[in-house]
Design a protein around this motif. Structure first.
Motif, PDB file in Angstrom:
ATOM      1  N   VAL A 156       0.807  -1.226   0.000  1.00  0.00           N
ATOM      2  CA  VAL A 156       0.000   0.000   0.000  1.00  0.00           C
ATOM      3  C   VAL A 156       0.843   1.280   0.000  1.00  0.00           C
ATOM      4  O   VAL A 156       0.389   2.319  -0.469  1.00  0.00           O
ATOM      5  N   LYS A 157       2.080   1.196   0.493  1.00  0.00           N
ATOM      6  CA  LYS A 157       2.933   2.389   0.447  1.00  0.00           C
ATOM      7  C   LYS A 157       3.930   2.319  -0.712  1.00  0.00           C
ATOM      8  O   LYS A 157       4.858   3.107  -0.789  1.00  0.00           O
ATOM      9  N   GLY A 158       3.731   1.374  -1.572  1.00  0.00           N
ATOM     10  CA  GLY A 158       4.644   1.192  -2.710  1.00  0.00           C
ATOM     11  C   GLY A 158       5.549  -0.001  -2.452  1.00  0.00           C
ATOM     12  O   GLY A 158       6.045  -0.181  -1.345  1.00  0.00           O
ATOM     13  N   LYS A 159       5.770  -0.795  -3.508  1.00  0.00           N
ATOM     14  CA  LYS A 159       6.584  -2.008  -3.345  1.00  0.00           C
ATOM     15  C   LYS A 159       8.019  -1.636  -2.967  1.00  0.00           C
ATOM     16  O   LYS A 159       8.584  -0.685  -3.514  1.00  0.00           O
ATOM     17  N   ARG A 160       8.610  -2.367  -2.044  1.00  0.00           N
ATOM     18  CA  ARG A 160       9.968  -2.040  -1.576  1.00  0.00           C
ATOM     19  C   ARG A 160      11.040  -2.678  -2.452  1.00  0.00           C
ATOM     20  O   ARG A 160      12.162  -2.218  -2.489  1.00  0.00           O
ATOM     21  N   GLU A 161      10.672  -3.769  -3.130  1.00  0.00           N
ATOM     22  CA  GLU A 161      11.677  -4.495  -3.906  1.00  0.00           C
ATOM     23  C   GLU A 161      11.642  -4.051  -5.377  1.00  0.00           C
ATOM     24  O   GLU A 161      10.645  -3.529  -5.846  1.00  0.00           O
ATOM     25  N   TRP A 162      12.749  -4.314  -6.077  1.00  0.00           N
ATOM     26  CA  TRP A 162      12.792  -4.052  -7.528  1.00  0.00           C
ATOM     27  C   TRP A 162      12.290  -5.295  -8.233  1.00  0.00           C
ATOM     28  O   TRP A 162      12.441  -6.404  -7.731  1.00  0.00           O
ATOM     29  N   ARG A 163      11.698  -5.105  -9.402  1.00  0.00           N
ATOM     30  CA  ARG A 163      11.171  -6.271 -10.117  1.00  0.00           C
ATOM     31  C   ARG A 163      12.309  -7.126 -10.663  1.00  0.00           C
ATOM     32  O   ARG A 163      13.394  -6.624 -10.942  1.00  0.00           O
ATOM     33  N   LYS A 164      12.043  -8.408 -10.836  1.00  0.00           N
ATOM     34  CA  LYS A 164      13.044  -9.229 -11.523  1.00  0.00           C
ATOM     35  C   LYS A 164      12.779  -9.163 -13.022  1.00  0.00           C
ATOM     36  O   LYS A 164      11.783  -8.587 -13.458  1.00  0.00           O
ATOM     37  N   ASP A 165      13.703  -9.735 -13.783  1.00  0.00           N
ATOM     38  CA  ASP A 165      13.648  -9.570 -15.222  1.00  0.00           C
ATOM     39  C   ASP A 165      13.608 -10.950 -15.873  1.00  0.00           C
ATOM     40  O   ASP A 165      14.640 -11.552 -16.155  1.00  0.00           O
ATOM     41  N   VAL A 166      12.398 -11.462 -16.098  1.00  0.00           N
ATOM     42  CA  VAL A 166      12.276 -12.831 -16.599  1.00  0.00           C
ATOM     43  C   VAL A 166      12.733 -12.946 -18.058  1.00  0.00           C
ATOM     44  O   VAL A 166      13.277 -13.979 -18.454  1.00  0.00           O
ATOM     45  N   ALA A 167      12.564 -11.867 -18.845  1.00  0.00           N
ATOM     46  CA  ALA A 167      13.041 -11.950 -20.241  1.00  0.00           C
ATOM     47  C   ALA A 167      14.547 -12.249 -20.251  1.00  0.00           C
ATOM     48  O   ALA A 167      15.024 -13.079 -21.042  1.00  0.00           O
ATOM     49  N   GLN A 168      15.291 -11.611 -19.343  1.00  0.00           N
ATOM     50  CA  GLN A 168      16.737 -11.881 -19.283  1.00  0.00           C
ATOM     51  C   GLN A 168      17.021 -13.270 -18.732  1.00  0.00           C
ATOM     52  O   GLN A 168      17.992 -13.908 -19.115  1.00  0.00           O
ATOM     53  N   ILE A 169      16.164 -13.740 -17.824  1.00  0.00           N
ATOM     54  CA  ILE A 169      16.320 -15.122 -17.328  1.00  0.00           C
ATOM     55  C   ILE A 169      16.120 -16.097 -18.498  1.00  0.00           C
ATOM     56  O   ILE A 169      16.827 -17.091 -18.618  1.00  0.00           O
ATOM     57  N   MET A 170      15.197 -15.765 -19.393  1.00  0.00           N
ATOM     58  CA  MET A 170      14.970 -16.627 -20.563  1.00  0.00           C
ATOM     59  C   MET A 170      16.137 -16.525 -21.550  1.00  0.00           C
ATOM     60  O   MET A 170      16.507 -17.521 -22.170  1.00  0.00           O
ATOM     61  N   VAL A 171      16.729 -15.345 -21.675  1.00  0.00           N
ATOM     62  CA  VAL A 171      17.940 -15.209 -22.503  1.00  0.00           C
ATOM     63  C   VAL A 171      19.016 -16.158 -21.957  1.00  0.00           C
ATOM     64  O   VAL A 171      19.680 -16.871 -22.706  1.00  0.00           O
ATOM     65  N   ALA A 172      19.134 -16.195 -20.630  1.00  0.00           N
ATOM     66  CA  ALA A 172      20.155 -17.047 -20.003  1.00  0.00           C
ATOM     67  C   ALA A 172      19.899 -18.537 -20.244  1.00  0.00           C
ATOM     68  O   ALA A 172      20.809 -19.341 -20.096  1.00  0.00           O
ATOM     69  N   HIS A 173      18.670 -18.903 -20.627  1.00  0.00           N
ATOM     70  CA  HIS A 173      18.387 -20.306 -20.946  1.00  0.00           C
ATOM     71  C   HIS A 173      18.920 -20.701 -22.326  1.00  0.00           C
ATOM     72  O   HIS A 173      18.913 -21.872 -22.672  1.00  0.00           O
ATOM     73  N   GLY A 174      19.315 -19.690 -23.116  1.00  0.00           N
ATOM     74  CA  GLY A 174      19.862 -19.990 -24.439  1.00  0.00           C
ATOM     75  C   GLY A 174      18.815 -20.481 -25.436  1.00  0.00           C
ATOM     76  O   GLY A 174      19.137 -21.183 -26.392  1.00  0.00           O
ATOM     77  N   ILE A 175      17.547 -20.116 -25.228  1.00  0.00           N
ATOM     78  CA  ILE A 175      16.499 -20.532 -26.175  1.00  0.00           C
ATOM     79  C   ILE A 175      16.620 -19.735 -27.484  1.00  0.00           C
ATOM     80  O   ILE A 175      17.265 -18.677 -27.507  1.00  0.00           O
ATOM     81  N   PRO A 176      16.009 -20.231 -28.574  1.00  0.00           N
ATOM     82  CA  PRO A 176      16.245 -19.593 -29.879  1.00  0.00           C
ATOM     83  C   PRO A 176      15.684 -18.186 -30.049  1.00  0.00           C
ATOM     84  O   PRO A 176      16.143 -17.449 -30.908  1.00  0.00           O
ATOM     85  N   TYR A 177      14.682 -17.801 -29.260  1.00  0.00           N
ATOM     86  CA  TYR A 177      14.112 -16.460 -29.487  1.00  0.00           C
ATOM     87  C   TYR A 177      13.535 -15.891 -28.195  1.00  0.00           C
ATOM     88  O   TYR A 177      12.720 -16.541 -27.522  1.00  0.00           O
ATOM     89  N   VAL A 178      13.958 -14.689 -27.866  1.00  0.00           N
ATOM     90  CA  VAL A 178      13.378 -13.947 -26.740  1.00  0.00           C
ATOM     91  C   VAL A 178      13.096 -12.531 -27.235  1.00  0.00           C
ATOM     92  O   VAL A 178      13.945 -11.936 -27.912  1.00  0.00           O
ATOM     93  N   ALA A 179      11.912 -12.016 -26.954  1.00  0.00           N
ATOM     94  CA  ALA A 179      11.627 -10.632 -27.355  1.00  0.00           C
ATOM     95  C   ALA A 179      10.735  -9.961 -26.323  1.00  0.00           C
ATOM     96  O   ALA A 179      10.001 -10.629 -25.581  1.00  0.00           O
ATOM     97  N   THR A 180      10.836  -8.652 -26.268  1.00  0.00           N
ATOM     98  CA  THR A 180       9.900  -7.861 -25.468  1.00  0.00           C
ATOM     99  C   THR A 180       9.100  -6.998 -26.444  1.00  0.00           C
ATOM    100  O   THR A 180       9.587  -6.660 -27.524  1.00  0.00           O
ATOM    101  N   ALA A 181       7.867  -6.664 -26.062  1.00  0.00           N
ATOM    102  CA  ALA A 181       7.021  -5.901 -26.982  1.00  0.00           C
ATOM    103  C   ALA A 181       6.127  -4.939 -26.213  1.00  0.00           C
ATOM    104  O   ALA A 181       6.049  -4.992 -24.978  1.00  0.00           O
ATOM    105  N   SER A 182       5.490  -4.053 -26.968  1.00  0.00           N
ATOM    106  CA  SER A 182       4.621  -3.042 -26.367  1.00  0.00           C
ATOM    107  C   SER A 182       3.427  -2.809 -27.270  1.00  0.00           C
ATOM    108  O   SER A 182       3.558  -2.817 -28.501  1.00  0.00           O
TER     109      SER A 182
END
Ligand SMILES: Cc1ncc(C[n+]2csc(CCOP(=O)(O)OP(=O)(O)O)c2C)c(N)n1
Ligand SMILES: [Mg+2]
Length: 320
Positions: A156-182
């Protein structure tokens, strides 16, 4: 590719149960336009389970499997194995695309082990995380994707932690394609899905999905908020293939010096979930901390871009 070249066929039908301005339905509509009718859709427990309309009505004009919250990776693996078998038996004339559609809670938190296992096996499906940065369906609780300082019903006063970055975790898996979009860059999104469709193995696409009721902004501002996330540098657009990351659309324009990066404040102020950073008084410290984080990321990105340009310039010189 221009918007007017997108296929007219709608696989997500109108009159569904999504909220006004729902980013998840917009993203799914575009993704299905890019992937086409020969798609098997698996929906993981989330707002998308609800927006397809109450049974027996359905807003999806293609085969859909509704699955439990933690099962995204396992569902994708199972469907991919079934498709493989049916291809061998000659049931399909053309290989269908398996699309797993999950929220950030289902991806960052409860589903990550299943997704990681599937990615490590390079199971043949496209996994989409539409990231509305909270458990929206159950009334906006924090997830591992909720950003620092954001309000949710249990921060309620704002999250204290920073978000994690799952797209980069997927990059670290070495899969053939990772993308972010908007949603604010629909041709970029469409092209990423088209490219992903043409690749075999585990493909991961994450779409930032600004949620009007959860993030507290007017329902007509979904695309504007999505655009501000990119323009302020808080959401990076890229794709990662064969070990190389290419920044795209609005993010690329900033890195290449063709667009000015906006202050993070413009994004934060557009949403009620950050209101406590400005009222009753400005929280300079937290605003500056968010800005510093983005500045540091772009210093590295811009430096790397200039270095590459410089090396290319040197290599163009005639040999001495
Ligand atoms: C094991 C389990 N725990 C809790 C739930 C209730 N539940 C359904 S959807 C949901 C939130 C999903 O959040 P997210 O994946 O971010 O999707 P969104 O609702 O934001 O679209 C929860 C907690 C569930 N279906 N299964
Ligand atoms: Mg969510």
């Amino acid at each position: 590719m221009r918007i007017k070249d997108f296929p007219e066929e709608e696989l997500l039908l109108p009159g569904n149960a999504a909220c006004q301005g729902c980013p998840s339905s917009m993203a799914l509509r575009l993704a299905l336009k890019a992937l086409g009718r020969n798609t098997l859709l698996a929906v993981i427990a989330s707002c998308t389970s609800v927006l397809q309309s109450p049974f027996p009505a359905t807003a999806f004009d293609l085969p859909v499997l509704n699955m439990a919250f933690a099962t995204g990776g396992a569902t994708g693996s199972g469907l991919a194995a079934a498709v493989e078998r049916l291809m061998k038996k000659g049931v399909y004339r053309e290989r269908p695309t398996v699309l797993v559609w999950a929220g950030d809670g289902g991806t960052y938190d409860i589903g990550i082990q299943s997704l990681s296992g599937a990615a490590e096996r390079n199971a043949d499906f496209i996994y989409v995380c539409y990231n509305n940065e909270a458990y929206s369906n159950t009334g906006t609780q924090r997830s591992g994707a909720t950003p620092y300082a954001a309000w949710t019903t249990n921060t309620v006063k704002g999250k204290r932690e920073w978000r994690k970055d799952v797209a980069q975790i997927m990059v670290a898996h070495g899969i053939p394609y990772v993308a972010t979009a908007s949603l604010a860059y629909p041709t970029d999104l469409f092209e990423k899905f088209t490219r992903a469709k043409g690749i075999r193995g585990t493909r991961y696409i994450e779409i930032l999905a600004p949620c009007p009721p959860g993030w507290k902004f007017p329902s007509g501002h979904t695309v504007k908020v999505a655009r501000l996330a990119v323009q302020t540098g808080l959401w990076l657009l890229y794709e990662h293939r064969e070990g190389i990351t290419t920044y795209t659309a609005g993010t690329q324009r900033i890195i290449h010096g063709k667009a000015r990066r906006l202050p993070v404040e413009e994004y934060l102020k557009a949403q009620g979930r950050f209101r406590h950073l400005f009222y009753p008084e400005r929280d300079e410290e937290r605003i500056a901390e968010i800005q510093r984080r983005v500045d540091r990321v772009f210093e590295t990105l811009e430096f790397t871009h200039r270095l590459k340009q410089h090396i290319m310039d040197i290599e163009m010189l005639p040999p001495r």
